[in-house]
Scaffold this motif. Structure first.
Motif, PDB file in Angstrom:
ATOM      1  N   ARG A 291       3.402  60.270  23.562  1.00  0.00           N
ATOM      2  CA  ARG A 291       3.706  59.056  24.332  1.00  0.00           C
ATOM      3  C   ARG A 291       5.610  59.531  24.430  1.00  0.00           C
ATOM      4  O   ARG A 291       6.354  58.183  25.251  1.00  0.00           O
ATOM      5  CB  ARG A 291       3.809  57.694  23.625  1.00  0.00           C
ATOM      6  N   GLY A 292       6.235  59.812  23.841  1.00  0.00           N
ATOM      7  CA  GLY A 292       8.216  60.205  23.346  1.00  0.00           C
ATOM      8  C   GLY A 292       8.348  58.637  22.592  1.00  0.00           C
ATOM      9  O   GLY A 292       9.244  58.430  23.159  1.00  0.00           O
ATOM     10  N   ASN A 293       7.647  58.209  22.014  1.00  0.00           N
ATOM     11  CA  ASN A 293       7.717  57.604  20.886  1.00  0.00           C
ATOM     12  C   ASN A 293       8.311  57.291  19.382  1.00  0.00           C
ATOM     13  O   ASN A 293       7.898  57.000  18.818  1.00  0.00           O
ATOM     14  CB  ASN A 293       6.717  56.315  21.522  1.00  0.00           C
ATOM     15  N   LEU A 294       9.498  58.157  19.818  1.00  0.00           N
ATOM     16  CA  LEU A 294      10.482  58.827  18.245  1.00  0.00           C
ATOM     17  C   LEU A 294      11.437  58.274  17.979  1.00  0.00           C
ATOM     18  O   LEU A 294      12.021  57.549  18.496  1.00  0.00           O
ATOM     19  CB  LEU A 294      10.026  59.765  18.340  1.00  0.00           C
ATOM     20  N   GLU A 295      11.190  58.040  17.106  1.00  0.00           N
ATOM     21  CA  GLU A 295      12.688  57.087  16.951  1.00  0.00           C
ATOM     22  C   GLU A 295      14.078  58.299  16.351  1.00  0.00           C
ATOM     23  O   GLU A 295      12.949  59.473  15.956  1.00  0.00           O
ATOM     24  CB  GLU A 295      12.177  56.216  14.501  1.00  0.00           C
ATOM     25  N   GLU A 296      15.008  57.806  15.906  1.00  0.00           N
ATOM     26  CA  GLU A 296      15.927  58.617  15.755  1.00  0.00           C
ATOM     27  C   GLU A 296      15.910  59.865  14.796  1.00  0.00           C
ATOM     28  O   GLU A 296      15.828  60.742  14.888  1.00  0.00           O
ATOM     29  CB  GLU A 296      17.282  58.030  15.587  1.00  0.00           C
ATOM     30  N   TYR A 297      15.307  59.063  13.805  1.00  0.00           N
ATOM     31  CA  TYR A 297      15.333  60.595  12.742  1.00  0.00           C
ATOM     32  C   TYR A 297      14.290  60.953  12.530  1.00  0.00           C
ATOM     33  O   TYR A 297      14.296  62.469  12.384  1.00  0.00           O
ATOM     34  CB  TYR A 297      15.152  59.332  11.183  1.00  0.00           C
ATOM     35  N   GLU A 298      13.131  60.864  13.465  1.00  0.00           N
ATOM     36  CA  GLU A 298      11.376  61.200  13.258  1.00  0.00           C
ATOM     37  C   GLU A 298      12.250  62.522  14.826  1.00  0.00           C
ATOM     38  O   GLU A 298      11.765  63.301  13.928  1.00  0.00           O
ATOM     39  CB  GLU A 298      10.701  60.576  14.397  1.00  0.00           C
TER      40      GLU A 298
END
Length: 531
Positions: A291-298
């Motif tokens: 989904r491209g639903n990543l946090e910045e740190y991820e």
């Protein structure tokens, strides 16, 4: 008495005919092409076989009936082979008699032609070299015939170009299979080669592995790594993690051990496979990546951890319904260009056989043919070939723990016969079975069941399975992240020692000291403890 004028006329006609024949012959040489042939050598070989008793043994595995261009030579060779099969002497008289029995004597040129053949050579000294030349001429004729047929169909607007490609490749492969054969070797040569290989393995092997490492310690102890020319089947019921397991095998070989690996994915696209590999490598859930639903740190973790994948020699082909001929052709090219050391196919039942016989035969025969071809590919390229396979519903119908057995392999018993190793994946946790037979909890554990091993032990190996990342790893791996991204209690017990804070320890010691001395102070008081 003949009229002199008639004689002159007949002579002139003969000369005219001779000139026409010469002219026609010259036209053929100038404007036409004769099929590749070696008629003189055909006659020399036939003559050598009839005058030398052992000559047939030199050429019988090189030549076949269609190797001879001239029809009468084919008939004579057929008679010679018939005598050889009956273990009868082969000479001028026996061959002539056999031709009579077959009814081919006149068509073979008669006794005179057969007798002439024995005068073609003085000995059988070069008969093997002559036979190889004849065999090469046959291959040339077959290539011309196949190419001509392909050219003719290529000009036709009604031909399906992809079917034509498949047919051309199949025909060329058939020519190679029928003519290129390996010869036997003396055991002394094989021993010498094996001793050299043994020296290399002793000097270079790590952890006694002489094959392609799987990355699973206990599995590698049983197999010594995936061995060259082995055909390995990995089978399981749906949701057991077949694709995840083989991706782990590919990743471990390519990333950790720098082995070039080819994956043929008939079920999933190359993008889906790469997403799974990224999830396994970074411990980021695949659905978040999708989904491209990543946090910045991820995202920072992802970019920092995929260098190993980026630099790996991992080749992915997601051609759907690939057939065995196309697969073999692609593997040959990859072997030549990149020296691949392992091939993985996901999965066998999605492959298609030849285009011949559509509507005829059955699926079981087709799977048998595919299985034999994959084993042949492993031997030809001298690399391990791993193919995934489906299982029937039999494990779930038997009652009791649904552990698979060899008879559960779907659609063909030939898979079991052709495979050097058959591995089943089994996760009792999926079936709501809380513990193994030895009482070990099944949570997060998968069993790799080696049910057939042609050159080693048949054992069960346990691995860890992290469902959220579809990842298999060693049971005693230090990675303690569970499928929810937290450190599991079981892994804490296995890999961590819980130590108390030094301050807390000092406070507890001080409290224990005071409590002990207070109890000693009041122990002599007859009125009991104070309130």
């Amino acid at each position: 008495m003949s009229d002199p004028q008639d004689i002159i006329k007949q002579t002139r006609d003969s000369i005219r005919k001779s000139k026409l024949l010469l002219s026609d012959s010259q036209n053929v040489l100038d404007y036409g092409k004769m099929p590749p042939q070696a008629v003189d050598l055909e006659e020399a070989v036939l003559g050598a076989v009839m005058i030398e008793r052992d000559a047939i043994n030199e050429v019988s595995d090189i030549l076949k009936e269609e190797s001879f261009y001239v029809d009468k030579n084919q008939r004579i060779w057929r008679a010679i082979r018939a005598l050889d099969q009956k273990q009868m002497p082969i000479d001028l008289l026996t061959v002539t008699e056999q031709l009579k029995k077959q009814g081919d004597l006149d068509m073979a040129g008669g006794p005179f032609y057969v007798a002439q053949l024995t005068n073609k050579v003085a000995s059988a000294a070069n008969v093997k070299a002559h036979a190889h030349i004849i065999a090469e001429k046959l291959i040339q004729r077959q290539l011309i015939s196949t190419s001509t047929e392909v050219i003719k169909e290529a000009y036709s607007d009604t031909s399906d170009v992809f079917e034509l490609l498949d047919k051309a490749e199949k025909n060329l492969f058939s020519i190679a299979e029928s003519n290129l054969k390996r010869s036997s070797e003396n055991i002394s040569d094989i021993l010498l080669s094996e001793l050299k290989e043994l020296d290399i393995r002793m000097n270079n092997s790590q952890d006694n592995l002489n094959g392609v490492p799987s990355g699973f310690i206990d599995l590698d102890k049983a197999t010594g790594g995936w061995q060259r020319s082995d055909f390995i089947i990995v089978a399981a019921r749906p949701a057991m993690g077949k694709t995840a397991f083989t991706l782990a095998l590919a990743r471990n070989a390519a990333v950790d051990h720098k082995k070039p690996v080819a994956i043929f994915s008939l079920e999933m696209s190359n993008a889906q496979l790469v997403q799974r590999l990224i999830s396994m490598e970074t411990h980021i859930a695949a659905d978040k990546i999708r989904r491209g639903n990543l946090e910045e740190y991820e995202y920072q973790i992802l970019t920092s951890k995929i260098d190993g994948l980026r630099n790996a020699q991992l080749f992915i082909d997601d051609t759907p319904a690939i057939n065995v001929f196309e697969l073999r052709s692609k593997c040959r090219r990859l072997k030549q260009q990149h020296n691949i050391e392992m091939v993985i196919i996901d999965y066998l039942q999605l492959m298609s056989g030849t285009n011949e016989g559509k509507g005829g035969g059955n699926r079981e025969q087709e799977i048998s043919q595919i299985s034999r071809s994959l084993k042949g590919l492993a031997k030809e390229l001298n690399i391990p070939v791993i193919a995934l396979s489906q299982l029937s519903r039999a494990p779930e119908k038997r009652g009791g723990p649904p552990k698979p057995v060899l008879s559960d392999l779907r659609e063909s018993g030939a898979i079991e016969q052709d495979a050097d190793i058959v591995i089943f994946l089994y996760r009792p946790e999926y079936y709501k079975i809380p513990t193994f037979d030895d009482g070990t909890p099944t949570e997060g554990i998968a069993e790799v069941l080696i049910s057939k091993h042609r050159n080693g032990p048949v054992i069960d190996v346990r691995t860890r399975f992290i469902g959220k990342f579809a990842k298999f790893e060693n049971l005693n791996s230090f990675s303690a992240i569970d499928e929810y991204g937290a450190i599991s209690k079981e892994k804490q017990k296995q890999n961590f020692i819980t130590a108390q804070s030094k301050i807390n320890k000092e406070e507890e010691d001080d409290f224990e000291f005071k409590r002990k001395h207070k109890s000693e102070d009041f122990s002599s008081d007859s009125d009991g403890p104070p309130f």
